[in-house]
Design an enzyme around this catalytic site. Structure first.
Site, short mmCIF file in Angstrom:
data_model
loop_
_atom_site.label_atom_id
_atom_site.label_comp_id
_atom_site.label_asym_id
_atom_site.label_seq_id
_atom_site.Cartn_x
_atom_site.Cartn_y
_atom_site.Cartn_z
N HIS A 10 -19.78 37.39 15.35
CA HIS A 10 -20.87 36.45 15.62
C HIS A 10 -21.17 35.64 14.36
CE1 HIS A 10 -23.87 38.70 13.28
NE2 HIS A 10 -23.33 39.80 13.78
N SER A 19 -19.73 42.68 12.75
CA SER A 19 -20.32 41.68 11.86
C SER A 19 -19.54 41.56 10.55
CB SER A 19 -21.79 42.04 11.62
OG SER A 19 -22.48 40.99 11.01
#
Length: 247
Positions: free
Chosen positions: A148, A125
């Site tokens: 993501h 992340s």
């Protein structure tokens, strides 16, 4: 009366140097988990980013966190300390607060001293921008990086301005990653918005070799490789005079 015996029996007050006691082995084990501490000073500062990157909200006590308000003063101190010639950043993080992660990444990217990052376990992340923010990045062969889109927690107001704000923040992350690594914007967005691979999310989990293949990370390696690369860059930095002329 002979006072010699009386003087010998009187306790002698310890001097200031005698009052300073070295930490016992038990204290060392309790504090650091080891029986001996290296005594020599190093010209390399090692900084760890582990667990979840904590931002403006305090996470529950059972969460292992890295607080950005702790790291920023350390980086400022390292930049000002003439004895520190290089920074080695070790990551094993699940991600966390976007703005806190970007703040740490920007701090690392703007340091004047050589920096090397090593991804161990995971650099997921918002850990991705931190991993690529250094001069040279390394990833362990078994380490992974989850790419993501940005997500929101808590109350979300369903208005166009909310989605516009999210889109701008997403572009900040994408722009930082592409400007500090060799991955193209098209490939990064392809990995970021891929469906089907993550069961409960959109995105891609990239393993060590794939991260290097996509240009996200510079090479596969470990601690020894990171220290060698950092020492090489420190040595090259020493040869440069203030005017930028090689001696």
């Amino acid at each position: 009366m002979d006072n010699s015996k009386q003087q010998e029996q009187e306790p002698v007050n310890p001097g200031p140097n005698e009052e300073l006691k070295k930490p016992s082995v038990l204290d060392t084990i309790q504090q650091l988990g080891q029986t001996a501490v290296p005594a020599s000073e190093s010209n390399i500062f090692c900084m760890t980013i582990i667990g979840q990157v904590e931002g403006h909200l305090v996470l529950p006590p059972q969460n292992k966190t890295t607080k950005y308000e702790h790291l920023i003063p350390q980086l400022v101190a390292v930049e000002q300390n003439p004895k520190i010639e290089g920074i080695f950043i070790v990551l094993n993080t699940v991600g966390g607060d976007v703005e806190a992660g970007l703040a740490i990444a920007e701090m690392i990217a703007t340091l004047s001293k050589p920096t090397v990052t090593l991804v161990l376990g995971g650099g997921h992340s918002i850990g991705v921008p931190i991993a690529v923010s250094s001069d040279f990045s390394i990833i362990a062969e078994t380490a992974t990086m989850t790419i993501h889109p940005i997500r929101l927690n808590g109350l979300v107001i369903g208005v166009p301005q909310t989605f516009e704000y999210l889109d701008k923040m997403q572009e900040r992350v994408i722009r930082f990653i592409t400007s500090h690594s060799e991955i193209s914007e098209q490939k990064l967005k392809e990995l970021m918005f891929k469906t089907g691979e993550l069961t409960r999310d959109i995105g891609t989990t990239v393993i060590g070799a794939d991260a290097v293949k996509y240009g996200l990370i510079d090479t596969i390696g470990g601690v020894g490789d990171g220290i060698r690369e950092l020492n090489r860059r420190i040595e090259a930095n020493r040869k440069l005079m203030p005017g930028g002329v090689v001696q």
